[in-house]
Design a protein around this motif. Structure first.
Motif, PDB file in Angstrom:
ATOM      1  N   SER A   2       0.829  -1.206   0.000  1.00 54.70           N
ATOM      2  CA  SER A   2       0.000   0.000   0.000  1.00 54.70           C
ATOM      3  C   SER A   2       0.862   1.255   0.000  1.00 54.70           C
ATOM      4  O   SER A   2       0.577   2.208  -0.723  1.00 54.70           O
ATOM      5  N   ALA A   3       1.900   1.262   0.815  1.00 55.06           N
ATOM      6  CA  ALA A   3       2.788   2.429   0.884  1.00 55.06           C
ATOM      7  C   ALA A   3       3.489   2.661  -0.447  1.00 55.06           C
ATOM      8  O   ALA A   3       3.597   3.805  -0.911  1.00 55.06           O
ATOM      9  N   LEU A   4       3.940   1.596  -1.073  1.00 56.89           N
ATOM     10  CA  LEU A   4       4.587   1.732  -2.376  1.00 56.89           C
ATOM     11  C   LEU A   4       3.605   2.275  -3.406  1.00 56.89           C
ATOM     12  O   LEU A   4       3.959   3.117  -4.238  1.00 56.89           O
ATOM     13  N   GLU A   5       2.344   1.835  -3.332  1.00 54.51           N
ATOM     14  CA  GLU A   5       1.321   2.302  -4.266  1.00 54.51           C
ATOM     15  C   GLU A   5       0.957   3.765  -4.006  1.00 54.51           C
ATOM     16  O   GLU A   5       0.834   4.545  -4.940  1.00 54.51           O
ATOM     17  N   ILE A   6       0.787   4.130  -2.745  1.00 54.73           N
ATOM     18  CA  ILE A   6       0.428   5.512  -2.404  1.00 54.73           C
ATOM     19  C   ILE A   6       1.436   6.497  -2.996  1.00 54.73           C
ATOM     20  O   ILE A   6       1.067   7.553  -3.498  1.00 54.73           O
ATOM     21  N   HIS A   7       2.698   6.123  -2.945  1.00 54.85           N
ATOM     22  CA  HIS A   7       3.752   7.036  -3.405  1.00 54.85           C
ATOM     23  C   HIS A   7       4.276   6.700  -4.801  1.00 54.85           C
ATOM     24  O   HIS A   7       5.282   7.260  -5.243  1.00 54.85           O
ATOM     25  N   SER A   8       3.599   5.790  -5.499  1.00 56.58           N
ATOM     26  CA  SER A   8       3.957   5.392  -6.871  1.00 56.58           C
ATOM     27  C   SER A   8       5.427   4.975  -6.972  1.00 56.58           C
ATOM     28  O   SER A   8       6.148   5.390  -7.873  1.00 56.58           O
ATOM     29  N   LEU A   9       5.844   4.130  -6.052  1.00 55.32           N
ATOM     30  CA  LEU A   9       7.236   3.676  -6.022  1.00 55.32           C
ATOM     31  C   LEU A   9       7.376   2.321  -6.697  1.00 55.32           C
ATOM     32  O   LEU A   9       6.575   1.421  -6.466  1.00 55.32           O
ATOM     33  N   GLN A  10       8.407   2.187  -7.498  1.00 56.29           N
ATOM     34  CA  GLN A  10       8.701   0.935  -8.190  1.00 56.29           C
ATOM     35  C   GLN A  10       9.788   0.157  -7.452  1.00 56.29           C
ATOM     36  O   GLN A  10      10.741  -0.318  -8.048  1.00 56.29           O
ATOM     37  N   TRP A  11       9.659   0.062  -6.159  1.00 56.78           N
ATOM     38  CA  TRP A  11      10.570  -0.712  -5.329  1.00 56.78           C
ATOM     39  C   TRP A  11       9.959  -2.099  -5.130  1.00 56.78           C
ATOM     40  O   TRP A  11       8.743  -2.269  -5.258  1.00 56.78           O
ATOM     41  N   HIS A  12      10.802  -3.075  -4.778  1.00 59.13           N
ATOM     42  CA  HIS A  12      10.319  -4.439  -4.628  1.00 59.13           C
ATOM     43  C   HIS A  12      10.686  -4.965  -3.244  1.00 59.13           C
ATOM     44  O   HIS A  12      11.859  -4.911  -2.856  1.00 59.13           O
ATOM     45  N   PRO A  13       9.696  -5.487  -2.527  1.00 59.52           N
ATOM     46  CA  PRO A  13      10.027  -6.107  -1.240  1.00 59.52           C
ATOM     47  C   PRO A  13      10.725  -7.446  -1.466  1.00 59.52           C
ATOM     48  O   PRO A  13      10.490  -8.109  -2.481  1.00 59.52           O
ATOM     49  N   THR A  14      11.589  -7.817  -0.527  1.00 55.78           N
ATOM     50  CA  THR A  14      12.192  -9.137  -0.584  1.00 55.78           C
ATOM     51  C   THR A  14      11.106 -10.168  -0.274  1.00 55.78           C
ATOM     52  O   THR A  14      10.019  -9.820   0.190  1.00 55.78           O
ATOM     53  N   LYS A  15      11.399 -11.436  -0.515  1.00 56.94           N
ATOM     54  CA  LYS A  15      10.392 -12.487  -0.309  1.00 56.94           C
ATOM     55  C   LYS A  15       9.846 -12.503   1.115  1.00 56.94           C
ATOM     56  O   LYS A  15       8.668 -12.740   1.328  1.00 56.94           O
ATOM     57  N   ASP A  16      10.708 -12.229   2.079  1.00 59.40           N
ATOM     58  CA  ASP A  16      10.261 -12.242   3.472  1.00 59.40           C
ATOM     59  C   ASP A  16       9.773 -10.874   3.951  1.00 59.40           C
ATOM     60  O   ASP A  16       9.471 -10.686   5.124  1.00 59.40           O
TER      61      ASP A  16
END
Length: 175
Positions: A44-58
């Motif tokens: 949600s935070a990545l979407e709110i700020h339109s960020l193209q970052w990727h969380p690690t699997k964990d």
């Protein structure tokens, strides 16, 4: 954004409230409580700020690769981020090779991703954009972005998301 909210069932302002921090200066970030975000909150935070970052699997870190046109741009980016990270007392883990910087951020205080990481990621994206739009002549050049501009836009992203959510709830109630 509207499609994301309706498709993902972004139903409650509780998620927004768990992510929302309003700061006027990067120096204020060190006093923000570091609460570990779950995978839904990270997304949600990545979407709110339109960020193209990727969380690690964990979901313990978020990561991104930045590619620049020259070593000068790469070095200017790293220098600019170093300044902000020092003010925040929150530091990225990165590796750099030629014109590429690979970045991971997480918060050791909570052993995972916190809002501090999202803010640092957002700031990195804004500075990277400014660097690619600025002619960097020397490795010592810094972009002309003002910290307050970055933070104002960060704060406005929450307000926009809340407006979208309120409109969605009104429209749903009318159905």
């Amino acid at each position: 954004m509207y499609r994301y909210i309706s498709e993902q069932g972004f139903k409650t302002p509780a998620i927004i409230n768990s992510l929302k921090i309003f700061v006027r200066d990067f120096k204020d970030v060190s006093s923000v409580s570091a609460t570990k975000l779950n995978s839904e909150e990270i997304a949600s935070a990545l979407e709110i700020h339109s960020l193209q970052w990727h969380p690690t699997k964990d979901s313990s870190k978020i990561q991104k690769e930045f590619k620049f046109n020259s070593f000068k741009e790469t070095f200017a980016f790293m220098g600019s981020i170093s300044k902000v990270a020092e003010e925040m007392h929150h530091y990225p883990k990165w590796t750099q090779k030629e014109n590429v910087v690979n970045v991971e951020v997480s918060t050791s205080d909570c052993s995972g991703v916190s809002v501090k990481d999202i803010l640092l990621a957002y700031t990195m994206d804004q500075l990277a954009l400014e660097i690619t739009n600025t002619q960097i002549i020397s490795v010592c050049d810094s972009p002309k972005v003002v910290d307050s501009q970055i933070l104002n836009t960060w704060n406005q992203n929450f307000s926009k998301t809340e407006e979208i959510l309120q409109n969605l709830q009104k429209n749903t109630a009318q159905l």
